[in-house]
Scaffold this active site. Structure first.
Site, mmCIF file in Angstrom:
data_model
loop_
_atom_site.group_PDB
_atom_site.id
_atom_site.type_symbol
_atom_site.label_atom_id
_atom_site.label_comp_id
_atom_site.label_asym_id
_atom_site.label_seq_id
_atom_site.Cartn_x
_atom_site.Cartn_y
_atom_site.Cartn_z
ATOM 1 N N THR A 9 -11.089 6.058 1.472
ATOM 2 C CA THR A 9 -11.788 6.965 2.385
ATOM 3 C C THR A 9 -13.277 6.630 2.436
ATOM 4 O OG1 THR A 9 -10.204 8.702 1.824
ATOM 5 C CG2 THR A 9 -12.207 9.384 2.958
ATOM 6 N N HIS A 39 -13.692 3.654 4.653
ATOM 7 C CA HIS A 39 -13.636 4.012 6.076
ATOM 8 C C HIS A 39 -15.009 4.497 6.552
ATOM 9 C CE1 HIS A 39 -9.449 3.320 6.679
ATOM 10 N NE2 HIS A 39 -9.037 4.299 5.905
#
Length: 338
Positions: free
Chosen positions: A39, A42
């Site tokens: 995450t 990202h």
């Protein structure tokens, strides 16, 4: 203290004042290890939003250096792993025991300052004490193992089930080990990178397949002409979700574990869902699985050392991020001197 702050769409290393306890339930920990999650990558690559001005890092461990007056069960000197997900306790979902779906969920390293810093303030209820039998790097892996464990528990894998895992990254390799612990008689794993396939073999994968091969046919050839009982997607792409759906037998279960872009849509046959009587489910964070995950790590049931491929000091976090984004890493860990 040195801290890595997400500011103006980039990581900025800054010298900040050490945090100060302001509430009785707070604890200050000296951070010793903090993982760069998918995450985070990202966000760092611009594919996801990250709150500006926040010290990121939500998979971390450290040593307690100060405790508030209202803390219980935590003392100075304890080694602790952190559950970053702080729930409200009073919303509809919390009162149903579905705390991971909390309407007011906030997370350390996402919404408030986290573990890419020498020191971090954490509510004591978010801490899990671990022993010196494991390293702080292993302790920092509690959170990802807990997330994977929640997904495995949702699937309710039975002894003798045949399982497919699509994706041999850090979480795919953790899911592989948990599936074997749950009683899977055979685990297929799909992964394009050869050295990751070798690690998957070492960690117990029975049949390892390149995505360039005919995955569905290889599964049938090695499973009496049938698809798998359980399929787990651990990549976060539309094509791998479709592959997972195509690979399960009638009556099978599919877990979408990988984090996809909100814009990543797929077309699936509703008739196939009906006719194959498929169960399709998601898995979000780690409700009530942290202590179990930590026990599995402490007792050597889950090998997280093999899943951490690189370590960088906080001063070289940008190199760590580049390594994570390169695809040539599993879990990259940021480490600190005690």
């Amino acid at each position: 203290m040195i801290a890595a702050v997400w500011k103006n769409r980039r990581i900025s290393l800054e010298n900040l004042p050490n945090p100060i306890i302001e509430k009785g339930d707070e604890v200050i920990i000296k951070v010793l290890a903090s993982g760069i999650c998918g995450t985070d990558l990202h966000v760092f690559s611009g594919k996801a939003y990250g709150k500006d001005g926040i010290i990121r890092g939500h998979e971390f461990s450290g040593r307690v250096v100060e405790v508030g007056k209202e803390t219980k069960g935590i003392k100075v000197g304890d080694l602790v792993a952190v559950d970053p997900n702080i729930t409200c306790g009073y919303c509809y979902f919390c009162k149903r025991g579905e705390v991971n779906l909390c309407e007011n969920l906030i997370a350390l390293g996402v919404d408030i300052d986290g573990g890419f810093a020498e020191y971090c303030i954490v509510p004591y209820k978010q801490l899990y004490v671990f022993s010196s039998k494991i390293s702080t790097v292993e302790g920092a892996m509690m959170e990802p193992v807990a997330c994977a464990l929640h997904g495995i528990e949702r699937l309710n894998i039975k002894s003798g089930d045949v399982v497919l895992i699509v994706g041999g990254g850090a979480l795919g390799l953790i899911l592989l080990q948990l599936a074997k612990l749950s009683g899977a008689s055979k685990v297929f794993l799909v992964e394009k990178v050869e050295w990751k396939r070798e690690i998957a073999k070492e960690l117990g994968a029975d049949v390892i397949i390149s995505p360039e091969e005919n995955v569905v046919e290889i599964i049938k050839e090695n499973n009496k002409g049938r698809g798998v009982d359980v399929g787990i997607e651990a990549v976060g792409k539309g094509e791998t979700v479709r592959l997972t759906l195509e690979s399960v037998r009638r009556g099978g279960k599919v877990l979408i574990f990988g984090v996809s872009s909100p814009e990543d849509l797929i077309s699936i046959s509703t008739y196939d869902i009906y006719f194959k009587e498929l169960t399709i489910m998601g898995s979000f964070v780690n409700p009530f699985t942290n202590s179990k995950a930590l026990s599995l790590i402490e007792e050597g049931k889950i090998n997280v050392k093999r899943v951490v491929s690189h370590e960088f000091p906080i001063e070289k976090i940008e190199e760590g991020i580049k390594m994570g984004l390169s695809g040539d890493a599993l879990r990259v860990m940021i480490t600190f001197k005690e």
